[in-house]
Design a protein around this motif. Structure first.
Motif, mmCIF file in Angstrom:
data_model
loop_
_atom_site.group_PDB
_atom_site.id
_atom_site.type_symbol
_atom_site.label_atom_id
_atom_site.label_comp_id
_atom_site.label_asym_id
_atom_site.label_seq_id
_atom_site.Cartn_x
_atom_site.Cartn_y
_atom_site.Cartn_z
ATOM 1 N N HIS A 131 -11.833 -5.881 5.060
ATOM 2 C CA HIS A 131 -10.949 -5.043 5.680
ATOM 3 C C HIS A 131 -11.449 -5.387 7.140
ATOM 4 C CE1 HIS A 131 -7.565 -2.384 6.136
ATOM 5 N NE2 HIS A 131 -8.578 -1.917 6.848
ATOM 6 N N CYS B 19 -6.124 -9.529 5.074
ATOM 7 C CA CYS B 19 -5.279 -9.102 6.644
ATOM 8 C C CYS B 19 -4.497 -7.871 5.730
ATOM 9 C CB CYS B 19 -3.958 -10.782 6.475
ATOM 10 S SG CYS B 19 -4.753 -11.280 7.380
ATOM 11 N N ASN B 20 -4.355 -7.045 6.769
ATOM 12 C CA ASN B 20 -3.641 -6.105 6.586
ATOM 13 C C ASN B 20 -2.944 -6.320 7.430
ATOM 14 O OD1 ASN B 20 -4.326 -5.941 9.726
ATOM 15 N ND2 ASN B 20 -5.468 -3.888 8.787
ATOM 16 N N THR B 21 -2.399 -5.543 7.649
ATOM 17 C CA THR B 21 -0.587 -5.459 8.285
ATOM 18 C C THR B 21 -0.461 -6.353 9.811
ATOM 19 O OG1 THR B 21 1.346 -3.471 7.901
ATOM 20 C CG2 THR B 21 1.837 -4.515 9.595
ATOM 21 N N VAL C 84 0.857 -1.354 0.373
ATOM 22 C CA VAL C 84 -0.088 -0.059 -0.331
ATOM 23 C C VAL C 84 0.936 1.398 0.007
ATOM 24 C CG1 VAL C 84 -1.631 1.114 1.298
ATOM 25 C CG2 VAL C 84 -1.827 -1.528 1.190
ATOM 26 N N ARG D 249 -2.267 -7.537 2.478
ATOM 27 C CA ARG D 249 -1.864 -6.185 1.728
ATOM 28 C C ARG D 249 -1.144 -5.529 3.129
ATOM 29 N NH1 ARG D 249 -7.737 -6.542 1.020
ATOM 30 N NH2 ARG D 249 -7.861 -5.091 2.888
ATOM 31 N N SER D 250 0.335 -5.174 2.743
ATOM 32 C CA SER D 250 0.779 -3.927 3.932
ATOM 33 C C SER D 250 1.061 -2.595 3.156
ATOM 34 C CB SER D 250 1.776 -4.962 4.340
ATOM 35 O OG SER D 250 2.466 -4.277 5.331
ATOM 36 N N GLY D 251 0.866 -1.891 3.921
ATOM 37 C CA GLY D 251 0.948 -0.149 4.937
ATOM 38 C C GLY D 251 2.416 0.137 5.721
#
Length: 367
Positions: free
Chosen positions: A164, A204-206, A35, A221-223
């Protein structure tokens, strides 16, 4: 390298480290979406994307179409998903080979119409489902409607479905998160059965990557993790913040007891003090919440509290106990001064602090 003005240093070596650490948590076949919205979380989206592309990242995500267009203009060829596309930009999305995340009936219907107008066949789209964040997304009972629209056209084809997580960093909300994951799996099973072909899943995010390996699915997905923050001290120890905001001392004053500093005379000196003026202010991303000793900078390895109100272009700090001079380096956040700690002390989060760094601040890249 000396610092002679307010500068944001971007360390691509730290970015490599963070990317590799997060990748190490995944199964070999799980894809990685980086991201890079909000100017790469306040850094430099183009530099970040070019470096991650050299590391063979699978996907990029941006919030808005203009962000994806900027990456394409810079030569980025990796697929780019637009997380929050607006109908006014659908033509540009197709012209720049961007991929929209469609989240309601209006966007799905509208994008299909634009894809037809551009004579597209199987243009890649992503379908966003709401599983509890209640921000964007179709509902679980919308699957039948979506399938009906998809089967009536050959202009688009679903590449992935996504959702999300709302509280993946908060382990006291584990049951809520597991319910979100279960709901998404149920939606995905029904969707794939009815659409008649295989689609990728990502939720999944971080913090999801780090706390819920069972939900990595086909892609993550990683921001914030890429930029050095794990939303938990045990993970922060394995990550390296990529950005350091630095400046210099412009002027030093000695003030007497009872004298005041800054607008509205918000700070009154209780004794003889030395103060330093730093050329960074709320127009640069250091908002007024950091004033009146809620925030600090580091000078010669020591904390110098911000005194008085933060000005548009300047802050004043207390250097009474610090042996320093005009022209010396100041660290607002970065190595030795955590953006997390600074933000939390002022009642906010690292995301807000690092993404607020103004575009007028000079960027330098460490390779």
């Amino acid at each position: 390298m000396g610092i002679y003005e307010t500068t944001l240093e971007i360390d691509l070596r730290a970015l490599t480290h963070n990317f590799q650490f997060l990748k190490s948590k995944l199964q070999p076949k799980t894809k990685f979406m980086a991201v890079v919205k909000a100017f790469g979380y306040g850094s430099d989206a183009i530099e970040i994307a070019k470096h991650l592309e050299s590391l063979e990242v699978d996907y990029f995500a941006v919030a808005y179409t203009s962000e994806g267009m900027a990456l394409r203009d810079a030569g980025i060829e990796t697929p780019i998903m637009v997380l929050h596309p607006l109908p006014i930009h659908f033509d540009e999305i197709i012209e720049r080979c961007l991929e929209p995340s469609l989240y309601n009936a209006k966007t799905l219907k509208g994008f299909i119409e634009v894809a037809k107008k551009h004579a597209q066949k199987d243009y890649p789209i992503h379908i966003k489902f709401n599983t509890g964040l209640n921000r964007l997304g179709f509902w679980e009972n919308d699957v039948e409607y979506i399938i009906e629209k998809l089967k009536a056209t050959s202009s688009v084809k679903v590449l992935s479905i996504l959702s999300h997580l709302a509280a993946s960093e908060d382990l006291t909300e584990r049951s809520f998160t597991q319910h979100q994951i279960g709901t998404f799996k149920k939606i995905a099973s029904e969707f794939e059965r009815k659409v008649g072909y295989e689609v990728k899943m990502h939720q999944c995010n971080t913090s999801g990557i780090l706390n819920y390996p069972e939900a990595h699915f086909d892609m993550v997905r990683s921001g914030i993790g890429l930029y050095g923050f794990g939303n938990d001290p045990k993970f922060d120890d394995h990550l390296r913040p990529i950005a350091s905001l630095k400046s210099v001392i412009s002027q030093i004053h000695t003030i007497e007891p009872g004298e005041t500093v800054g607008y509205n005379r918000a700070y009154k000196a209780p004794y003889f003090q030395r103060t330093a003026t730093i050329p960074v202010g709320h127009a640069d991303g250091i908002s007024r919440i950091y004033g009146n000793e809620k925030g600090w900078v580091m000078i010669k390895g020591k904390k110098a509290p911000i005194i008085g109100n933060v000005c548009m272009d300047m802050i004043m700090v207390n250097i009474t106990d610090i042996d320093c001079k005009e022209g010396d380096e100041v660290v607002i956040f970065g190595k030795g001064s955590s953006a997390n700690a600074l933000a939390e002390n002022a009642g906010t989060i690292s995301y807000e602090l690092i993404t607020s760094v103004s575009q007028r601040v000079k960027r330098t890249v460490l390779r």
